[in-house]
Design a protein around this motif. Structure first.
Motif, PDB file in Angstrom:
ATOM      1  N   UNK A 135       0.817  -1.213   0.000  1.00 54.62           N
ATOM      2  CA  UNK A 135       0.000   0.000   0.000  1.00 54.62           C
ATOM      3  C   UNK A 135       0.854   1.267   0.000  1.00 54.62           C
ATOM      4  N   UNK A 136       1.899   1.284   0.837  1.00 49.12           N
ATOM      5  CA  UNK A 136       2.639   2.518   1.041  1.00 49.12           C
ATOM      6  C   UNK A 136       3.641   2.780  -0.089  1.00 49.12           C
ATOM      7  N   UNK A 137       4.129   1.741  -0.756  1.00 54.88           N
ATOM      8  CA  UNK A 137       5.123   1.947  -1.817  1.00 54.88           C
ATOM      9  C   UNK A 137       4.586   2.833  -2.951  1.00 54.88           C
ATOM     10  N   UNK A 138       3.465   2.487  -3.591  1.00 56.67           N
ATOM     11  CA  UNK A 138       2.989   3.379  -4.666  1.00 56.67           C
ATOM     12  C   UNK A 138       2.536   4.728  -4.144  1.00 56.67           C
ATOM     13  N   UNK A 139       1.934   4.773  -2.940  1.00 54.23           N
ATOM     14  CA  UNK A 139       1.478   6.054  -2.406  1.00 54.23           C
ATOM     15  C   UNK A 139       2.650   6.991  -2.148  1.00 54.23           C
ATOM     16  N   UNK A 140       3.631   6.500  -1.395  1.00 53.68           N
ATOM     17  CA  UNK A 140       4.733   7.364  -0.973  1.00 53.68           C
ATOM     18  C   UNK A 140       5.662   7.694  -2.134  1.00 53.68           C
ATOM     19  N   UNK A 141       6.038   6.692  -2.917  1.00 57.66           N
ATOM     20  CA  UNK A 141       6.975   6.944  -4.014  1.00 57.66           C
ATOM     21  C   UNK A 141       6.315   7.762  -5.127  1.00 57.66           C
ATOM     22  N   UNK A 231      11.870  11.125   0.244  1.00 57.42           N
ATOM     23  CA  UNK A 231      12.017  10.608  -1.117  1.00 57.42           C
ATOM     24  C   UNK A 231      11.919  11.719  -2.147  1.00 57.42           C
ATOM     25  N   UNK A 232      11.167  12.788  -1.832  1.00 54.48           N
ATOM     26  CA  UNK A 232      11.080  13.931  -2.738  1.00 54.48           C
ATOM     27  C   UNK A 232      12.459  14.540  -2.961  1.00 54.48           C
ATOM     28  N   UNK A 233      13.227  14.716  -1.898  1.00 52.52           N
ATOM     29  CA  UNK A 233      14.569  15.279  -2.039  1.00 52.52           C
ATOM     30  C   UNK A 233      15.481  14.362  -2.840  1.00 52.52           C
ATOM     31  N   UNK A 234      15.343  13.051  -2.644  1.00 53.95           N
ATOM     32  CA  UNK A 234      16.163  12.105  -3.410  1.00 53.95           C
ATOM     33  C   UNK A 234      15.817  12.186  -4.892  1.00 53.95           C
ATOM     34  N   UNK A 235      14.518  12.195  -5.198  1.00 53.26           N
ATOM     35  CA  UNK A 235      14.096  12.328  -6.598  1.00 53.26           C
ATOM     36  C   UNK A 235      14.525  13.677  -7.174  1.00 53.26           C
ATOM     37  N   UNK A 276      15.123   4.401  -3.997  1.00 53.69           N
ATOM     38  CA  UNK A 276      13.918   4.815  -3.276  1.00 53.69           C
ATOM     39  C   UNK A 276      13.032   3.614  -2.969  1.00 53.69           C
ATOM     40  N   UNK A 277      12.872   2.712  -3.931  1.00 53.07           N
ATOM     41  CA  UNK A 277      12.030   1.537  -3.702  1.00 53.07           C
ATOM     42  C   UNK A 277      12.592   0.645  -2.612  1.00 53.07           C
ATOM     43  N   UNK A 278      13.900   0.408  -2.636  1.00 51.66           N
ATOM     44  CA  UNK A 278      14.513  -0.461  -1.623  1.00 51.66           C
ATOM     45  C   UNK A 278      14.439   0.180  -0.246  1.00 51.66           C
ATOM     46  N   UNK A 279      14.800   1.456  -0.152  1.00 48.57           N
ATOM     47  CA  UNK A 279      14.780   2.126   1.153  1.00 48.57           C
ATOM     48  C   UNK A 279      13.367   2.240   1.709  1.00 48.57           C
ATOM     49  N   UNK A 280      12.389   2.530   0.855  1.00 49.29           N
ATOM     50  CA  UNK A 280      11.004   2.638   1.312  1.00 49.29           C
ATOM     51  C   UNK A 280      10.469   1.285   1.768  1.00 49.29           C
ATOM     52  N   UNK A 281      10.854   0.227   1.074  1.00 44.50           N
ATOM     53  CA  UNK A 281      10.429  -1.115   1.478  1.00 44.50           C
ATOM     54  C   UNK A 281      10.982  -1.478   2.847  1.00 44.50           C
ATOM     55  N   UNK A 282      12.252  -1.190   3.073  1.00 46.98           N
ATOM     56  CA  UNK A 282      12.857  -1.487   4.371  1.00 46.98           C
ATOM     57  C   UNK A 282      12.183  -0.694   5.487  1.00 46.98           C
ATOM     58  N   UNK A 283      11.889   0.574   5.230  1.00 48.03           N
ATOM     59  CA  UNK A 283      11.198   1.380   6.236  1.00 48.03           C
ATOM     60  C   UNK A 283       9.785   0.862   6.480  1.00 48.03           C
ATOM     61  N   UNK A 338      15.097  -7.853   0.122  1.00 49.34           N
ATOM     62  CA  UNK A 338      16.024  -6.837  -0.377  1.00 49.34           C
ATOM     63  C   UNK A 338      16.904  -7.392  -1.485  1.00 49.34           C
ATOM     64  N   UNK A 339      17.391  -8.615  -1.295  1.00 48.23           N
ATOM     65  CA  UNK A 339      18.220  -9.236  -2.334  1.00 48.23           C
ATOM     66  C   UNK A 339      17.414  -9.463  -3.606  1.00 48.23           C
TER      67      UNK A 339
END
Length: 351
Positions: A135-141, A231-235, A276-283, A338-339
Protein backbone atom coordinates in the motif's frame (compact mmCIF):
# COMPACT_ATOMS: atom_id res chain seq x y z
CA UNK A 1 59.82 4.55 1.43
CA UNK A 2 56.86 3.18 -0.53
CA UNK A 3 56.35 0.32 1.92
CA UNK A 4 56.49 2.70 4.88
CA UNK A 5 53.90 4.97 3.27
CA UNK A 6 51.72 1.92 2.66
CA UNK A 7 51.90 0.88 6.33
CA UNK A 8 51.19 4.45 7.41
CA UNK A 9 48.14 4.54 5.14
CA UNK A 10 46.83 1.31 6.63
CA UNK A 11 47.30 2.58 10.18
CA UNK A 12 45.64 5.88 9.28
CA UNK A 13 42.66 4.13 7.69
CA UNK A 14 42.38 1.81 10.69
CA UNK A 15 42.47 4.74 13.12
CA UNK A 16 39.69 6.52 11.26
CA UNK A 17 37.57 3.37 10.94
CA UNK A 18 38.07 2.12 14.51
CA UNK A 19 35.32 4.25 16.16
CA UNK A 20 32.75 3.25 13.54
CA UNK A 21 33.74 -0.42 13.78
CA UNK A 22 33.54 -0.31 17.56
CA UNK A 23 30.09 1.28 17.51
CA UNK A 24 28.90 -1.20 14.87
CA UNK A 25 30.10 -4.11 17.01
CA UNK A 26 28.67 -2.72 20.27
CA UNK A 27 25.23 -1.63 19.03
CA UNK A 28 24.49 -3.86 16.02
CA UNK A 29 26.61 -7.01 15.80
CA UNK A 30 26.74 -7.87 19.52
CA UNK A 31 22.96 -7.40 20.11
CA UNK A 32 22.29 -9.47 16.99
CA UNK A 33 24.48 -12.30 18.28
CA UNK A 34 22.88 -12.14 21.74
CA UNK A 35 19.39 -12.22 20.19
CA UNK A 36 20.38 -15.19 18.03
CA UNK A 37 21.58 -17.01 21.14
CA UNK A 38 18.37 -16.21 23.02
CA UNK A 39 16.29 -17.91 20.32
CA UNK A 40 17.51 -21.28 21.59
CA UNK A 41 16.39 -20.60 25.18
CA UNK A 42 13.21 -19.88 27.13
CA UNK A 43 14.70 -16.68 28.54
CA UNK A 44 12.21 -14.29 30.14
CA UNK A 45 12.72 -10.80 31.53
CA UNK A 46 11.32 -11.53 34.98
CA UNK A 47 10.95 -15.16 36.02
CA UNK A 48 11.84 -17.21 39.10
CA UNK A 49 12.81 -20.08 36.80
CA UNK A 50 16.35 -20.18 35.41
CA UNK A 51 16.89 -19.87 31.67
CA UNK A 52 17.00 -23.26 29.94
CA UNK A 53 18.28 -24.36 26.55
CA UNK A 54 15.27 -25.57 24.51
CA UNK A 55 16.87 -26.06 21.10
CA UNK A 56 14.63 -25.31 18.12
CA UNK A 57 11.34 -25.22 20.06
CA UNK A 58 10.88 -21.47 19.45
CA UNK A 59 11.40 -21.93 15.72
CA UNK A 60 8.99 -24.87 15.63
CA UNK A 61 6.38 -22.81 17.45
CA UNK A 62 6.83 -19.88 15.09
CA UNK A 63 7.01 -21.72 11.77
CA UNK A 64 4.48 -24.51 12.32
CA UNK A 65 1.82 -23.86 9.68
CA UNK A 66 -0.67 -26.21 8.04
CA UNK A 67 -3.51 -26.00 5.53
CA UNK A 68 -6.69 -28.04 5.89
CA UNK A 69 -10.03 -28.26 4.15
CA UNK A 70 -13.33 -28.36 6.00
CA UNK A 71 -16.55 -29.51 4.38
CA UNK A 72 -19.87 -27.84 5.19
CA UNK A 73 -22.47 -29.78 7.13
CA UNK A 74 -26.21 -30.01 6.72
CA UNK A 75 -28.05 -26.69 6.68
CA UNK A 76 -30.94 -26.09 9.00
CA UNK A 77 -34.34 -25.12 7.61
CA UNK A 78 -34.35 -21.46 6.59
CA UNK A 79 -30.59 -21.09 7.05
CA UNK A 80 -28.69 -19.23 4.33
CA UNK A 81 -25.20 -20.14 3.20
CA UNK A 82 -23.05 -23.13 4.06
CA UNK A 83 -22.78 -24.21 7.68
CA UNK A 84 -19.23 -25.12 8.63
CA UNK A 85 -18.11 -26.87 11.81
CA UNK A 86 -16.34 -24.82 14.47
CA UNK A 87 -12.58 -24.93 14.84
CA UNK A 88 -12.93 -27.00 18.02
CA UNK A 89 -14.95 -29.60 16.13
CA UNK A 90 -12.43 -29.63 13.28
CA UNK A 91 -9.53 -30.00 15.69
CA UNK A 92 -11.19 -32.87 17.56
CA UNK A 93 -11.56 -34.72 14.27
CA UNK A 94 -7.82 -34.30 13.60
CA UNK A 95 -5.65 -35.10 16.65
CA UNK A 96 -2.55 -33.72 14.93
CA UNK A 97 -3.94 -30.17 15.13
CA UNK A 98 -3.48 -29.90 18.90
CA UNK A 99 -1.94 -26.50 19.65
CA UNK A 100 -2.92 -25.03 16.27
CA UNK A 101 -5.34 -22.14 15.80
CA UNK A 102 -6.82 -20.66 12.60
CA UNK A 103 -5.08 -17.66 11.05
CA UNK A 104 -7.12 -17.21 7.84
CA UNK A 105 -9.88 -19.04 6.03
CA UNK A 106 -11.44 -18.83 2.59
CA UNK A 107 -14.85 -20.27 1.71
CA UNK A 108 -15.36 -21.66 -1.80
CA UNK A 109 -18.82 -23.11 -2.06
CA UNK A 110 -19.24 -25.95 0.41
CA UNK A 111 -15.49 -26.12 1.15
CA UNK A 112 -13.56 -23.97 3.59
CA UNK A 113 -9.78 -23.72 3.30
CA UNK A 114 -8.21 -22.92 6.67
CA UNK A 115 -4.62 -21.80 7.25
CA UNK A 116 -3.77 -22.79 10.82
CA UNK A 117 -0.62 -22.14 12.84
CA UNK A 118 0.71 -22.54 16.33
CA UNK A 119 1.19 -18.76 16.32
CA UNK A 120 -1.57 -17.46 14.04
CA UNK A 121 -0.88 -13.87 15.07
CA UNK A 122 2.60 -14.09 13.50
CA UNK A 123 1.04 -15.22 10.21
CA UNK A 124 -1.50 -12.39 10.29
CA UNK A 125 1.22 -9.90 11.25
CA UNK A 126 3.43 -11.07 8.38
CA UNK A 127 0.58 -10.69 5.89
CA UNK A 128 -0.26 -7.24 7.30
CA UNK A 129 3.37 -6.16 7.00
CA UNK A 130 3.59 -7.11 3.33
CA UNK A 131 0.17 -5.61 2.66
CA UNK A 132 1.27 -2.35 4.27
CA UNK A 133 4.40 -2.31 2.11
CA UNK A 134 2.28 -2.86 -1.02
CA UNK A 135 0.00 0.00 0.00
CA UNK A 136 2.64 2.52 1.04
CA UNK A 137 5.12 1.95 -1.82
CA UNK A 138 2.99 3.38 -4.67
CA UNK A 139 1.48 6.05 -2.41
CA UNK A 140 4.73 7.36 -0.97
CA UNK A 141 6.97 6.94 -4.01
CA UNK A 142 4.34 8.26 -6.43
CA UNK A 143 3.66 11.30 -4.27
CA UNK A 144 7.39 11.91 -3.81
CA UNK A 145 8.06 11.78 -7.55
CA UNK A 146 5.16 14.12 -8.30
CA UNK A 147 6.29 16.62 -5.66
CA UNK A 148 9.88 16.45 -6.90
CA UNK A 149 8.79 17.26 -10.46
CA UNK A 150 6.63 20.10 -9.13
CA UNK A 151 9.31 21.78 -7.00
CA UNK A 152 11.90 21.28 -9.75
CA UNK A 153 10.02 23.76 -11.94
CA UNK A 154 11.22 27.33 -12.18
CA UNK A 155 8.35 28.75 -10.17
CA UNK A 156 8.22 31.60 -7.68
CA UNK A 157 8.29 30.36 -4.09
CA UNK A 158 9.60 26.90 -4.89
CA UNK A 159 11.99 26.98 -1.89
CA UNK A 160 9.00 27.62 0.36
CA UNK A 161 7.16 24.63 -1.06
CA UNK A 162 10.23 22.42 -0.74
CA UNK A 163 10.38 23.32 2.94
CA UNK A 164 6.67 22.73 3.47
CA UNK A 165 6.69 19.33 1.77
CA UNK A 166 9.78 18.24 3.70
CA UNK A 167 8.50 19.44 7.09
CA UNK A 168 6.61 16.21 8.00
CA UNK A 169 9.85 14.22 7.70
CA UNK A 170 11.46 16.09 10.61
CA UNK A 171 8.29 15.81 12.70
CA UNK A 172 8.38 13.13 15.38
CA UNK A 173 6.52 10.03 14.27
CA UNK A 174 4.83 9.86 17.69
CA UNK A 175 3.56 13.43 17.33
CA UNK A 176 2.42 12.83 13.75
CA UNK A 177 0.60 9.65 14.81
CA UNK A 178 -1.21 11.45 17.64
CA UNK A 179 -2.26 14.29 15.34
CA UNK A 180 -3.59 11.85 12.74
CA UNK A 181 -5.44 9.94 15.45
CA UNK A 182 -7.31 13.16 16.21
CA UNK A 183 -7.90 13.84 12.51
CA UNK A 184 -9.32 10.35 11.92
CA UNK A 185 -11.41 10.23 15.07
CA UNK A 186 -14.85 8.86 14.27
CA UNK A 187 -16.92 11.36 16.27
CA UNK A 188 -14.99 14.64 16.26
CA UNK A 189 -12.20 14.11 13.75
CA UNK A 190 -11.61 16.80 11.14
CA UNK A 191 -11.85 14.33 8.25
CA UNK A 192 -15.29 13.06 9.22
CA UNK A 193 -16.50 16.56 10.09
CA UNK A 194 -15.59 17.68 6.56
CA UNK A 195 -17.36 14.67 5.07
CA UNK A 196 -20.49 15.43 7.10
CA UNK A 197 -20.43 19.06 6.05
CA UNK A 198 -19.98 18.20 2.37
CA UNK A 199 -22.61 15.46 2.37
CA UNK A 200 -24.97 17.28 4.73
CA UNK A 201 -25.35 14.02 6.67
CA UNK A 202 -24.64 13.97 10.44
CA UNK A 203 -24.02 10.22 10.30
CA UNK A 204 -21.50 10.26 7.46
CA UNK A 205 -17.88 9.29 7.92
CA UNK A 206 -16.42 5.81 8.45
CA UNK A 207 -14.58 4.54 11.52
CA UNK A 208 -11.12 4.95 10.01
CA UNK A 209 -9.13 3.29 12.80
CA UNK A 210 -11.88 1.03 14.17
CA UNK A 211 -12.85 -0.75 10.95
CA UNK A 212 -10.58 -3.73 10.12
CA UNK A 213 -11.03 -2.97 6.41
CA UNK A 214 -9.82 0.64 6.71
CA UNK A 215 -7.38 0.74 9.63
CA UNK A 216 -4.27 -0.49 7.79
CA UNK A 217 -5.00 1.70 4.76
CA UNK A 218 -5.40 4.72 7.05
CA UNK A 219 -2.01 4.07 8.63
CA UNK A 220 -0.48 3.62 5.16
CA UNK A 221 -1.89 6.99 4.08
CA UNK A 222 -0.49 8.69 7.18
CA UNK A 223 2.92 7.03 6.72
CA UNK A 224 3.09 8.06 3.05
CA UNK A 225 2.30 11.67 4.02
CA UNK A 226 4.99 11.66 6.71
CA UNK A 227 7.77 10.08 4.64
CA UNK A 228 7.20 11.40 1.11
CA UNK A 229 9.30 14.51 1.75
CA UNK A 230 12.53 12.54 2.12
CA UNK A 231 12.02 10.61 -1.12
CA UNK A 232 11.08 13.93 -2.74
CA UNK A 233 14.57 15.28 -2.04
CA UNK A 234 16.16 12.10 -3.41
CA UNK A 235 14.10 12.33 -6.60
CA UNK A 236 14.86 16.06 -6.83
CA UNK A 237 18.59 15.34 -6.76
CA UNK A 238 18.09 12.73 -9.48
CA UNK A 239 16.08 15.14 -11.62
CA UNK A 240 18.75 17.81 -11.38
CA UNK A 241 21.38 15.33 -12.54
CA UNK A 242 19.60 14.77 -15.87
CA UNK A 243 21.21 16.97 -18.58
CA UNK A 244 18.81 19.68 -19.85
CA UNK A 245 20.04 18.98 -23.37
CA UNK A 246 18.09 15.70 -23.37
CA UNK A 247 14.82 17.54 -22.75
CA UNK A 248 15.70 20.10 -25.43
CA UNK A 249 16.45 17.37 -27.95
CA UNK A 250 13.19 15.56 -27.12
CA UNK A 251 11.25 18.82 -27.52
CA UNK A 252 12.84 19.50 -30.92
CA UNK A 253 11.82 16.00 -32.00
CA UNK A 254 8.20 16.83 -31.17
CA UNK A 255 7.85 14.95 -27.87
CA UNK A 256 5.09 16.18 -25.58
CA UNK A 257 5.32 16.41 -21.79
CA UNK A 258 4.25 12.80 -21.20
CA UNK A 259 6.68 11.45 -23.80
CA UNK A 260 9.52 13.46 -22.27
CA UNK A 261 8.61 12.01 -18.87
CA UNK A 262 8.56 8.42 -20.15
CA UNK A 263 11.60 8.54 -22.44
CA UNK A 264 13.85 11.04 -20.63
CA UNK A 265 12.88 11.44 -16.99
CA UNK A 266 12.23 7.79 -16.04
CA UNK A 267 15.39 6.38 -17.71
CA UNK A 268 17.42 9.14 -16.09
CA UNK A 269 15.98 8.25 -12.68
CA UNK A 270 16.52 4.48 -12.98
CA UNK A 271 19.13 4.20 -10.21
CA UNK A 272 17.30 6.73 -8.05
CA UNK A 273 14.06 4.78 -8.36
CA UNK A 274 15.81 1.57 -7.31
CA UNK A 275 17.27 3.27 -4.23
CA UNK A 276 13.92 4.82 -3.28
CA UNK A 277 12.03 1.54 -3.70
CA UNK A 278 14.51 -0.46 -1.62
CA UNK A 279 14.78 2.13 1.15
CA UNK A 280 11.00 2.64 1.31
CA UNK A 281 10.43 -1.11 1.48
CA UNK A 282 12.86 -1.49 4.37
CA UNK A 283 11.20 1.38 6.24
CA UNK A 284 7.76 -0.12 5.58
CA UNK A 285 8.83 -3.47 7.01
CA UNK A 286 9.86 -1.68 10.23
CA UNK A 287 6.34 -0.34 10.87
CA UNK A 288 5.84 -0.05 14.64
CA UNK A 289 5.34 3.46 16.03
CA UNK A 290 2.18 4.26 14.08
CA UNK A 291 0.58 0.98 15.15
CA UNK A 292 1.65 1.35 18.77
CA UNK A 293 0.22 4.89 19.02
CA UNK A 294 -2.85 4.72 16.79
CA UNK A 295 -4.36 1.21 16.99
CA UNK A 296 -2.34 -1.06 19.35
CA UNK A 297 -2.50 -3.75 16.66
CA UNK A 298 -6.30 -3.67 16.40
CA UNK A 299 -9.02 -3.85 15.44
CA UNK A 300 -9.09 -7.66 15.39
CA UNK A 301 -5.31 -7.71 14.75
CA UNK A 302 -5.89 -5.97 11.40
CA UNK A 303 -2.88 -3.66 11.93
CA UNK A 304 -0.57 -5.94 13.87
CA UNK A 305 2.85 -6.13 12.20
CA UNK A 306 5.81 -8.44 12.72
CA UNK A 307 7.86 -5.79 14.54
CA UNK A 308 4.90 -4.92 16.78
CA UNK A 309 4.28 -8.62 17.46
CA UNK A 310 7.95 -9.18 18.35
CA UNK A 311 7.98 -6.21 20.75
CA UNK A 312 4.71 -7.33 22.33
CA UNK A 313 6.02 -10.86 22.89
CA UNK A 314 9.47 -9.81 24.01
CA UNK A 315 8.65 -6.90 26.32
CA UNK A 316 4.92 -6.79 27.07
CA UNK A 317 4.71 -10.55 27.65
CA UNK A 318 8.41 -10.71 28.70
CA UNK A 319 9.13 -13.75 26.50
CA UNK A 320 12.54 -12.65 25.27
CA UNK A 321 13.45 -15.99 23.71
CA UNK A 322 10.39 -16.15 21.49
CA UNK A 323 10.44 -12.42 20.70
CA UNK A 324 14.05 -12.75 19.56
CA UNK A 325 13.04 -15.67 17.33
CA UNK A 326 10.38 -13.55 15.65
CA UNK A 327 12.85 -10.72 15.09
CA UNK A 328 15.60 -12.97 13.71
CA UNK A 329 13.32 -14.84 11.31
CA UNK A 330 11.86 -11.59 10.05
CA UNK A 331 15.38 -10.17 9.64
CA UNK A 332 16.19 -13.07 7.32
CA UNK A 333 12.94 -12.49 5.38
CA UNK A 334 13.80 -8.80 4.93
CA UNK A 335 17.29 -9.70 3.69
CA UNK A 336 15.74 -12.07 1.16
CA UNK A 337 13.26 -9.45 -0.08
CA UNK A 338 16.02 -6.84 -0.38
CA UNK A 339 18.22 -9.24 -2.33
CA UNK A 340 15.30 -10.08 -4.64
CA UNK A 341 14.58 -6.39 -5.24
CA UNK A 342 18.22 -5.77 -6.06
CA UNK A 343 18.37 -8.75 -8.43
CA UNK A 344 15.25 -7.59 -10.28
CA UNK A 345 16.68 -4.09 -10.52
CA UNK A 346 19.94 -5.38 -12.00
CA UNK A 347 18.04 -7.47 -14.55
CA UNK A 348 15.88 -4.50 -15.46
CA UNK A 349 18.93 -2.29 -15.93
CA UNK A 350 20.61 -4.95 -18.11
CA UNK A 351 17.64 -4.86 -20.49
Amino acid sequence: MTARLGRDSIWAAGSFAAPAILLFFAFILLPLLLAAGATFTNHRLVSPEPTRFIGLDNYARLLSVTMLTVQAGQRQAGEEGARFPTWRQSRQARPGLAGYRPAFHVDLGATRYVLAARDPLFVRSLVNTFLFALLVLPLQCGAALGLAILVNQRLRGRMFFRTVYFAPVVTSMVVASIVWSFLLNTDRGLVNELLRALMDDPGAGPDWLGDPRLALASIALMSAWQGAGFQMLVFLAGLQSIPPEQYEAATLMGANAWQRFVHVTLPGLRNTIVFVLVSTTLLAFGLFTQVDVMTLGGPLDATSTVVYHAVRKGFHEQDIGYGSTIALVFFMIVLGVSALQRMLAVKGAAR
